[in-house]
Every structure is written in C-alpha cells, then in structure tokens.
Design a protein around this motif. Structure first.
Motif, PDB file in Angstrom:
ATOM      1  N   SER A 178     -11.274  -2.379 -12.197  1.00 26.18           N
ATOM      2  CA  SER A 178     -10.895  -3.559 -12.978  1.00 26.18           C
ATOM      3  C   SER A 178     -10.019  -3.112 -14.155  1.00 26.18           C
ATOM      4  CB  SER A 178     -12.162  -4.242 -13.498  1.00 26.18           C
ATOM      5  OG  SER A 178     -11.831  -5.102 -14.550  1.00 26.18           O
ATOM      6  N   THR A 179      -9.080  -3.973 -14.542  1.00 26.44           N
ATOM      7  CA  THR A 179      -8.218  -3.614 -15.680  1.00 26.44           C
ATOM      8  C   THR A 179      -9.014  -3.574 -16.984  1.00 26.44           C
ATOM      9  OG1 THR A 179      -7.582  -5.936 -15.806  1.00 26.44           O
ATOM     10  CG2 THR A 179      -6.028  -4.444 -14.740  1.00 26.44           C
ATOM     11  N   ASN A 180     -10.224  -4.122 -16.988  1.00 26.18           N
ATOM     12  CA  ASN A 180     -11.093  -4.041 -18.181  1.00 26.18           C
ATOM     13  C   ASN A 180     -11.567  -2.626 -18.454  1.00 26.18           C
ATOM     14  OD1 ASN A 180     -11.201  -6.698 -18.816  1.00 26.18           O
ATOM     15  ND2 ASN A 180     -12.983  -7.130 -17.506  1.00 26.18           N
ATOM     16  N   TRP A 181     -11.622  -1.801 -17.417  1.00 26.39           N
ATOM     17  CA  TRP A 181     -12.183  -0.458 -17.599  1.00 26.39           C
ATOM     18  C   TRP A 181     -11.393   0.607 -16.828  1.00 26.39           C
ATOM     19  CZ3 TRP A 181     -14.490   0.446 -12.737  1.00 26.39           C
ATOM     20  CH2 TRP A 181     -14.963  -0.682 -12.058  1.00 26.39           C
ATOM     21  N   GLY A 182     -10.080   0.618 -17.107  1.00 26.43           N
ATOM     22  CA  GLY A 182      -9.268   1.742 -16.628  1.00 26.43           C
ATOM     23  C   GLY A 182      -8.384   1.464 -15.443  1.00 26.43           C
ATOM     24  N   GLY A 183      -8.513   0.291 -14.844  1.00 29.66           N
ATOM     25  CA  GLY A 183      -7.681  -0.017 -13.682  1.00 29.66           C
ATOM     26  C   GLY A 183      -6.247  -0.316 -14.085  1.00 29.66           C
ATOM     27  N   SER A 184      -5.358  -0.155 -13.106  1.00 24.63           N
ATOM     28  CA  SER A 184      -3.945  -0.427 -13.395  1.00 24.63           C
ATOM     29  C   SER A 184      -3.644  -1.906 -13.232  1.00 24.63           C
ATOM     30  CB  SER A 184      -3.066   0.363 -12.417  1.00 24.63           C
ATOM     31  OG  SER A 184      -1.722  -0.039 -12.564  1.00 24.63           O
ATOM     32  N   GLN A 185      -2.792  -2.413 -14.120  1.00 30.23           N
ATOM     33  CA  GLN A 185      -2.201  -3.718 -13.883  1.00 30.23           C
ATOM     34  C   GLN A 185      -1.558  -3.682 -12.502  1.00 30.23           C
ATOM     35  OE1 GLN A 185      -2.131  -6.373 -15.920  1.00 30.23           O
ATOM     36  NE2 GLN A 185      -3.230  -5.331 -17.569  1.00 30.23           N
ATOM     37  N   LEU A 186      -1.628  -4.793 -11.794  1.00 32.02           N
ATOM     38  CA  LEU A 186      -0.887  -4.973 -10.548  1.00 32.02           C
ATOM     39  C   LEU A 186      -1.406  -4.158  -9.361  1.00 32.02           C
ATOM     40  CD1 LEU A 186       1.650  -6.890 -11.009  1.00 32.02           C
ATOM     41  CD2 LEU A 186       2.975  -5.043 -10.070  1.00 32.02           C
ATOM     42  N   ARG A 187      -2.556  -3.454  -9.515  1.00 30.12           N
ATOM     43  CA  ARG A 187      -3.056  -2.722  -8.347  1.00 30.12           C
ATOM     44  C   ARG A 187      -3.465  -3.674  -7.218  1.00 30.12           C
ATOM     45  NH1 ARG A 187      -3.651  -1.483  -4.194  1.00 30.12           N
ATOM     46  NH2 ARG A 187      -4.555   0.343  -3.211  1.00 30.12           N
ATOM     47  N   PRO A 188      -4.184  -4.794  -7.517  1.00 25.17           N
ATOM     48  CA  PRO A 188      -4.533  -5.677  -6.394  1.00 25.17           C
ATOM     49  C   PRO A 188      -3.292  -6.216  -5.687  1.00 25.17           C
ATOM     50  CG  PRO A 188      -5.762  -6.298  -8.382  1.00 25.17           C
ATOM     51  CD  PRO A 188      -4.737  -5.281  -8.800  1.00 25.17           C
ATOM     52  N   GLU A 189      -2.225  -6.450  -6.456  1.00 22.06           N
ATOM     53  CA  GLU A 189      -1.015  -7.053  -5.896  1.00 22.06           C
ATOM     54  C   GLU A 189      -0.145  -6.043  -5.139  1.00 22.06           C
ATOM     55  OE1 GLU A 189      -2.112  -7.306  -8.987  1.00 22.06           O
ATOM     56  OE2 GLU A 189      -1.867  -9.312  -9.813  1.00 22.06           O
ATOM     57  N   ALA A 190      -0.328  -4.744  -5.445  1.00 22.18           N
ATOM     58  CA  ALA A 190       0.705  -3.745  -5.138  1.00 22.18           C
ATOM     59  C   ALA A 190       1.063  -3.615  -3.653  1.00 22.18           C
ATOM     60  CB  ALA A 190       0.279  -2.388  -5.677  1.00 22.18           C
ATOM     61  N   THR A 191       0.078  -3.647  -2.768  1.00 21.59           N
ATOM     62  CA  THR A 191       0.407  -3.423  -1.355  1.00 21.59           C
ATOM     63  C   THR A 191       1.221  -4.604  -0.803  1.00 21.59           C
ATOM     64  OG1 THR A 191      -1.638  -2.187  -1.147  1.00 21.59           O
ATOM     65  CG2 THR A 191      -0.549  -2.807   0.900  1.00 21.59           C
ATOM     66  N   GLY A 192       0.745  -5.813  -1.082  1.00 26.42           N
ATOM     67  CA  GLY A 192       1.462  -7.004  -0.601  1.00 26.42           C
ATOM     68  C   GLY A 192       2.839  -7.135  -1.234  1.00 26.42           C
TER      69      GLY A 192
END
Ligand code: NDP
Length: 461
Positions: free
Chosen positions: A210-224
C-alpha cells in the motif's frame, strides 16, 4: 560480448534440428511441465541462431544453464479454515536466475499452480526483467490455494502460514516477491504484516505494498497502463494511435481493470471483460463510471463479471465464452496463460483485429502466435507488453532502499520511458529485413543477450 545478431551462420533446417534436440533434453529433465516446455521452446527458436552465430554463448552453454533454476524452494502450508478444519497446500518459490539482480517476480495463489506453471512464469520473468533495463533477476512463486469463497480471516491465516516459510528466503537484496493472480492488495498486506513480524524489519522485501507504508504510486495500475502504452507504441510504427479504436479485453482483475482505464484515457473504447465463467460485451463502452462499479464488484465484493449485464442495460453476458469472437481493432488478453487458442486468433484476425498487446503471461498458444505472425499484425508478447508491472516494482525497490517517495507523475513518466525503451529494443532485434517487426523474436533476443552476457562475465558458477 554479443558478436552478431543479423547473420545466421546455420541453415534454418539445422536450427530447427538444434532446437528439437535441445527441447528433447529439456523435456527429459522436466517431464510433464508442459507450460514450461512451451515457454522455453518459444525462446529457443528465437535465440538459437544467435547462439550459433556467437560461439562464446555456445561454449558457455548459456541456454542450457538458463533453463535450470538457480534453486527451487517447496514447502508445506498448513492453516485452519473457519470451521476449524486443518487445511494443507503446497507452497513454492522458483528462483530462476539471479544474474542481473535480486530475484524478482510475483506470487500466484490459484488451484492450478504447480511447479511447471511456476517454472514457466519464472523463466519468462528472467527475460522480462532483463528487458526493463532495471537490475532484477527472475523468480516466481505461489501456492495451489483458491482464494475464491474464502473469508478475509481465512485469507489472512493462509498468507501468514505461507510467509512463515517463505520469510527465510526473501530480503531486499535477495528475493523480492510481489502479487500475481489471486494475490492483490489484501494478500500483499497480510503477507507483509507477517514478514515484518517474523523478521523484525521494515525492509522493502515485497512490492505492491500500500502507498501508506512504502508502496509505489501507480503500482496497481502499472501492468495494465504499460500494456496500453506498448500498444500505442506499436500502433505508432504504422502512423496510428489509440484514438477511436475498439478494444476487447479479457479478465476482470488487476491487469484488465487498468487496461480499460488507460484505454479510456487515450481515446479508445473497451467493450469486453471476462472471468473464468464467461464474458460481458458492452458496445457502448466500459466508461469510467462502469469501470468504477467493476472495481467495487471485483476488489471489494469479490463478485462475478456476469453481474455487469444485470447492472448496465444494453450489455450482454456470454456464459462460458472468451471475448475473442467479438469484432475489434485491438485485443488485450489480460487473464491467464493459453487463453487465446488457434481458432480464437483466426477469428480475431478475420474480424479485423490488427494489434494484440498481452497483459497476461503467455496468453496465446504457440499456434495462435503463428496465426498473428503469419497475418503480420502488431503482436506484442507478454514478456514485453506486460513488463510495466515489474518495472514499477523495480522503482518501488529503489524507493524503499532510498527511503524516499516518488510522485504519481514521476512514476508514470518513468513507466512510459521504460515501455518505450522495451519497444525500441524489440524493434531493434525483431525487424525482419523489411518493415515488419517480429516482437516475439525481438523481445526474446533483447532479453536473452543481456542475461547471457552477464552469465559469461560472472564465470562458471
Ligand atoms: P487477478 O487475480 O487480479 O485477475 C485474474 C483474472 O483472470 C480474473 O478475472 C480471473 O477470473 C481470470 N482468470 C484467472 N484464471 C483464469 C482461467 N483459467 N480462465 C479464465 N480466466 C481466468 O490477476 P492479474 O490481473 O494480476 O493477472 C492477470 C494476468 O496478468 C496473469 O497472467 C498474470 O501473470 C499477468 N501479470 C500480472 C501482473 C500484475 O502486476 N498483476 C504483472 C504481469 C503479468 P476468475 O476470477 O474467474 O478466476
């Protein structure tokens, strides 16, 4: 290191014999692992001429070494379901190659997971990660666990049991898993929570956080998003854009959802989504409002795509069908392996589809790939077209190591640049002497050469 890619020193019939002999040896060492054989065969056909033209690769046996994992970890996952029954699953991590960086690749929770499926995914991941230009080795893992119909409590207990074993083997400089089919934001949360508890560290040892704890912006979107950027680049080679194009998309999970979102943003119209039970067709287009409803349905309520047809007038549900009979300009297979068979490919081409960008891993059978290549359409194989996901995971690793945070715009720009450079590399190695680009050959050779050179430079280990 590489001497030549343009001139094959061996006749095509001899190359075919060499590939066949090589495959016989691979198959004898991995009986029954059919998806793995399929993935290796495709790569061997592309790179065998390069190996024959460059004795240094032949002498170092680079391909023979690449098809055997560095290591495979197999473990028991024991957990307790909501009715207090003890459940047992098989857990795996296949570390295919650590030549160009820490092992990197997703975890898949699906009842059809087995060693052969994970070896195919890990092998594809090696070349895909090489294409991204980022320093990442290739791995894949998961379990034969079905998340469907399980409560949040059961999912949490399963993830914790899985991590109890996996945590021994991962770390930011060692192996960094992420999500895949059946492993989304919820599962990554539970996996990371248990990793943190066991290790006592807040390391960037998993991506897709999650972007709340270290995740990158746009990771969920990135593959699509990346798969749509790749399609855009392919279309640009013919002076075209996505504007006004009709697109079919399969799946309705992470990759499919963000493929539809980016198609809308770039002026195309997505008209299908699917799951393993059937397909919905909406000729008015799956606009942002409808897509927001799909995200709620799939990510929160864990519903089935058939419900779309009850919700939106004018759409239809085709039980048991895939989207490939539906006429379109562009197709985005974004569900699973071998979901586009020869007849599906023929139907797509017959109906006028001339650009296929694969969000899923190896969604087209070898026969379907031949149909696309023989029809000389724009065909972007998964290892190139869906590399945006792992590329942004690479940026997440980099962000975690530097204790910093990138903006959404920054990540999106980097994603576009990486997809563009993958496309350029495919064109560089995939041109057939005329204007046609064989992106399969291009992706396989570009990904292979970097890993093969690293293997030689690092010696016989
Ligand atoms: P999700 O679990 O979010 O969604 C998977 C979708 O595919 C669901 O709609 C599912 O339907 C459908 N599906 C799964 N198995 C089958 C099957 N046997 N037949 C028909 N449909 C099926 O997974 P993702 O969206 O993350 O992954 C989709 C594909 O993209 C996979 O091939 C994955 O390896 C690849 N990929 C994913 C990346 C990522 O970042 N997530 C990165 C690169 C590649 P149902 O609910 O009925 O099972």
């Amino acid at each position: 290191m590489l001497v030549t890619v343009s001139k094959s020193v061996v006749a095509k019939s001899d190359i075919d014999s060499l590939v066949n002999a090589f495959m016989e040896s691979v198959i004898s060492q991995s009986t029954g692992q059919t998806e793995f054989h399929q993935a290796v065969h495709e790569v061997a056909k592309s790179v065998m001429p390069i190996i024959q033209a460059n004795p240094i690769y032949r002498e170092a046996k680079v391909l023979e070494r690449l098809v055997i994992p560095d290591s495979v970890i197999m473990f028991r996952v024991v957990w307790v379901d909501d009715s207090n029954e003890v459940r047992i699953n098989n857990g795996y991590r296949v570390r295919m190659s650590g030549l160009i960086g820490p092992y990197k690749g997703g975890l898949r929770f699906h009842p059809l997971v087995n060693l052969g499926v994970l070896k195919f995914l890990a092998f594809e991941q090696v070349l895909k990660n090489s294409l991204t230009t980022l320093p990442m080795g290739g791995a894949k893992g998961g379990a034969d666990f079905n998340t469907k119909g399980r409560s949040d409590g059961e999912i949490m207990r399963f993830c914790q049991a899985f991590m109890n074993e996996l945590f021994h083997y991962i770390g930011p400089d060692i192996d960094v898993p992420a999500g895949d089919i059946g492993v989304g934001e919820r599962e990554i949360g539970y996996l990371y929570g248990q990793y943190r508890k066991l290790s006592g560290c807040f390391h960037g040892s998993i991506t897709g956080k999650s972007t709340n704890w270290g995740g990158s912006q746009l990771r969920p979107e990135a593959t699509g998003y990346g798969s749509v950027y790749f399609a855009n680049d392919m279309l640009a080679t013919r002076g075209e854009s996505l504007e006004g194009k009709i697109a079919t998309v399969s799946g309705s999970g992470n990759v499919a959802q963000y493929t539809v979102e980016k198609l809308n943003a770039l002026g195309a119209k997505a008209i299908t989504l699917s799951d393993s039970n059937g397909t919905i067709v909406d000729n008015d287009g799956i606009n942002y409002e409808k897509l927001a409803w799909v995200k709620q349905l799939k990510n929160i309520h864990r519903g089935r795509i058939s419900e779309y047809a009850n919700q939106f007038k004018g759409s239809t549900y085709l039980p048991g069908k895939r989207p490939w009979d539906v006429p379109c300009d562009l197709a985005f297979p974004s569900a699973t392996q071998n979901e586009v068979e020869e007849e599906d490919a023929k139907q797509l081409v017959k109906n006028g589809c001339y650009c296929v960008s694969e969000g899923a891993n190896m969604p087209s059978t070898p026969e379907a790939v031949d149909v696309f290549l023989n029809a000389r359409i724009l065909y972007g194989p998964g290892k190139a077209a869906n590399a945006g996901g792992v590329a942004v995971s690479g940026l997440e690793m980099n962000q975690n190591a530097g204790c910093m945070r990138r903006s959404r715009d920054d990540v999106d720009n980097q994603l576009r640049c990486i997809m563009h450079s993958i496309h350029e590399n495919c064109v560089k190695f995939g041109r057939n002497g005329d204007s046609f680009v064989d992106y399969v050959r291009g992706a396989n050779i570009a990904g292979f050469v970097k890993v093969a050179d690293a293997m030689i430079q690092q010696g016989i280990v």
